[in-house]
Design a protein around this motif. Structure first.
Motif, PDB file in Angstrom:
ATOM      1  N   ASN A  56      36.565 128.460 104.945  1.00 11.58           N
ATOM      2  CA  ASN A  56      37.501 128.002 103.912  1.00 11.58           C
ATOM      3  C   ASN A  56      36.775 127.662 102.611  1.00 11.58           C
ATOM      4  OD1 ASN A  56      39.773 128.270 105.525  1.00 11.58           O
ATOM      5  ND2 ASN A  56      39.618 126.192 106.347  1.00 11.58           N
ATOM      6  N   ALA A  57      35.504 127.224 102.733  1.00 12.60           N
ATOM      7  CA  ALA A  57      34.725 126.885 101.533  1.00 12.60           C
ATOM      8  C   ALA A  57      33.992 128.101 100.973  1.00 12.60           C
ATOM      9  CB  ALA A  57      33.714 125.786 101.881  1.00 12.60           C
ATOM     10  N   ASP A  58      34.265 129.292 101.521  1.00 10.05           N
ATOM     11  CA  ASP A  58      33.638 130.549 101.081  1.00 10.05           C
ATOM     12  C   ASP A  58      32.119 130.561 101.259  1.00 10.05           C
ATOM     13  OD1 ASP A  58      36.046 131.728 100.375  1.00 10.05           O
ATOM     14  OD2 ASP A  58      35.984 130.914  98.341  1.00 10.05           O
ATOM     15  N   VAL A  59      31.600 129.696 102.111  1.00 12.59           N
ATOM     16  CA  VAL A  59      30.175 129.766 102.444  1.00 12.59           C
ATOM     17  C   VAL A  59      29.939 130.953 103.375  1.00 12.59           C
ATOM     18  CG1 VAL A  59      28.256 128.546 103.544  1.00 12.59           C
ATOM     19  CG2 VAL A  59      29.901 127.281 102.147  1.00 12.59           C
ATOM     20  N   LEU A  60      30.869 131.177 104.313  1.00 12.97           N
ATOM     21  CA  LEU A  60      30.837 132.355 105.185  1.00 12.97           C
ATOM     22  C   LEU A  60      31.898 133.343 104.719  1.00 12.97           C
ATOM     23  CD1 LEU A  60      30.502 130.723 108.744  1.00 12.97           C
ATOM     24  CD2 LEU A  60      28.699 131.785 107.376  1.00 12.97           C
ATOM     25  N   ASP A  61      31.525 134.634 104.690  1.00 18.48           N
ATOM     26  CA  ASP A  61      32.459 135.670 104.268  1.00 18.48           C
ATOM     27  C   ASP A  61      33.522 135.887 105.351  1.00 18.48           C
ATOM     28  OD1 ASP A  61      33.792 137.975 103.479  1.00 18.48           O
ATOM     29  OD2 ASP A  61      31.972 138.835 102.575  1.00 18.48           O
ATOM     30  N   GLU A  62      34.780 135.774 104.960  1.00 18.87           N
ATOM     31  CA  GLU A  62      35.874 135.901 105.926  1.00 18.87           C
ATOM     32  C   GLU A  62      35.916 137.285 106.561  1.00 18.87           C
ATOM     33  OE1 GLU A  62      39.634 135.027 104.218  1.00 18.87           O
ATOM     34  OE2 GLU A  62      40.761 135.440 106.061  1.00 18.87           O
ATOM     35  N   PHE A  63      35.397 138.303 105.845  1.00 19.44           N
ATOM     36  CA  PHE A  63      35.435 139.660 106.397  1.00 19.44           C
ATOM     37  C   PHE A  63      34.538 139.773 107.626  1.00 19.44           C
ATOM     38  CE2 PHE A  63      33.751 144.006 106.644  1.00 19.44           C
ATOM     39  CZ  PHE A  63      34.946 144.720 106.740  1.00 19.44           C
ATOM     40  N   PHE A  64      33.362 139.112 107.552  1.00 23.56           N
ATOM     41  CA  PHE A  64      32.420 139.197 108.674  1.00 23.56           C
ATOM     42  C   PHE A  64      32.643 138.087 109.706  1.00 23.56           C
ATOM     43  CE2 PHE A  64      30.165 141.082 105.016  1.00 23.56           C
ATOM     44  CZ  PHE A  64      29.943 142.349 105.525  1.00 23.56           C
ATOM     45  N   PHE A  65      33.123 136.923 109.232  1.00 22.95           N
ATOM     46  CA  PHE A  65      33.344 135.779 110.121  1.00 22.95           C
ATOM     47  C   PHE A  65      34.787 135.301 109.960  1.00 22.95           C
ATOM     48  CE2 PHE A  65      28.869 135.821 108.955  1.00 22.95           C
ATOM     49  CZ  PHE A  65      28.252 135.756 110.190  1.00 22.95           C
ATOM     50  N   PRO A  66      35.730 135.897 110.687  1.00 25.09           N
ATOM     51  CA  PRO A  66      37.137 135.487 110.554  1.00 25.09           C
ATOM     52  C   PRO A  66      37.338 134.035 110.980  1.00 25.09           C
ATOM     53  CG  PRO A  66      36.834 136.875 112.484  1.00 25.09           C
ATOM     54  CD  PRO A  66      35.535 136.910 111.737  1.00 25.09           C
ATOM     55  N   ARG A  67      38.371 133.414 110.387  1.00 26.93           N
ATOM     56  CA  ARG A  67      38.649 132.015 110.732  1.00 26.93           C
ATOM     57  C   ARG A  67      38.985 131.892 112.230  1.00 26.93           C
ATOM     58  NH1 ARG A  67      41.131 132.715 105.833  1.00 26.93           N
ATOM     59  NH2 ARG A  67      40.473 131.289 104.171  1.00 26.93           N
TER      60      ARG A  67
END
Length: 284
Positions: A56-67
């Protein structure tokens, strides 16, 4: 209340002391289980919560690490429309067959070679050679030999499970106390009685240790085989999601497989506790 000085303890005092000590051990074991379960839940909550916050804080890319919430929602969708059950049934069928066949072959071969030293020495280089073969290389060959059905995955899983169970059974039988074996022979035990009452109970701890590991390898064998070539199963579902760059589907498939392995391992653990109920519980 303690006995007066000079008074010898009676049998009733000894029994009461044993009951009190057993109650204390049970209470301590119960408290330990509560602490362990609480820490396990806390680690899971901390890990999943941190993952959600970092995405949620955009530290991890949602494309590679989905919520994690998206992964949970995807699993909920699969369960709601029933799509996953057919794939899960195929994978479980392959894994259970690989576990049963591989374990049976490993048990029989392990017992046979542990009891027949000459045969073990003759087959030693062949077993080492077969065990050194990379299993992943064999998977495409099994697909050619047995086709895209379940048996190519079962055979692949058997090659993973067999050596784990075999080496543990072999070592477990070899490490049976010679004093116990000699005493049984002095009492006139025959080979079948030795196997049933001496070798098998003594090797059960080793065998169940191997089964805990084998459960995961049986699932891995089924999924890898489906991943390389299949039209159904969890490996096929994950491969299809990967082809669409759907990382949420890939993670959801892995979470479902992890949950299945935990459930099967729990069943193996219950069976182990039942069969080894005669063994004294180790102090905690």
């Amino acid at each position: 209340m303690s006995a007066p000085p000079g008074t010898r303890p009676t049998d009733e005092d000894g029994k009461a002391g044993s009951v009190t000590a057993a109650a204390r051990r049970k209470s301590a074991a119960r408290r330990r289980r509560v602490v362990v379960r609480s820490m396990q839940v806390a680690i899971a909550v901390a890990g999943i919560g941190s993952w959600e916050i970092l995405v949620n804080a955009d530290v991890l890319d949602e494309f590679f690490f989905p919520r994690p919430t998206d992964v949970a929602e995807r699993i909920g969708d699969w369960l709601a429309d029933g799509e996953i059950f057919d794939h899960l049934l195929v994978t479980l069928t392959e894994a259970v067959l690989a576990l049963l066949i591989g374990s049976a072959l490993g048990l029989v071969t392990g017992f046979l070679l542990a009891r027949w030293r000459l045969l073990a020495e003759i087959l030693d280089p062949y077993i080492k050679m077969l065990n050194s073969l990379p299993r992943v290389v064999l998977a495409p060959i099994f697909l050619l030999w047995f086709g895209l059905g379940i048996w190519s995955k079962v055979v692949f899983g058997v090659t993973l499970v067999f050596f784990i169970v075999f080496f543990n059974t072999y070592q477990g039988v070899r490490e049976v106390s010679p004093v116990l074996v000699d005493n049984a022979r002095i009492l006139g035990a025959r080979e079948r009685q030795m196997l049933r009452h001496v070798f098998l109970p003594s090797a059960l701890t080793w065998i169940f240790s191997s089964l805990h590991v084998s459960v995961g390898f049986a699932i891995v064998g089924a999924v890898v085989g489906e991943y390389l070539g299949a039209s159904e199963g969890m490996g096929y579902l994950i491969s299809e999601a990967e082809g669409l760059l759907d990382t949420t589907g890939v993670f959801a498939g892995m979470v479902v497989l992890a949950a299945v392995v935990l459930v099967i391992d729990l069943i193996v653990h219950r069976v182990e506790r039942f069969l080894l109920r005669w063994k004294p519980v180790a102090p905690t």
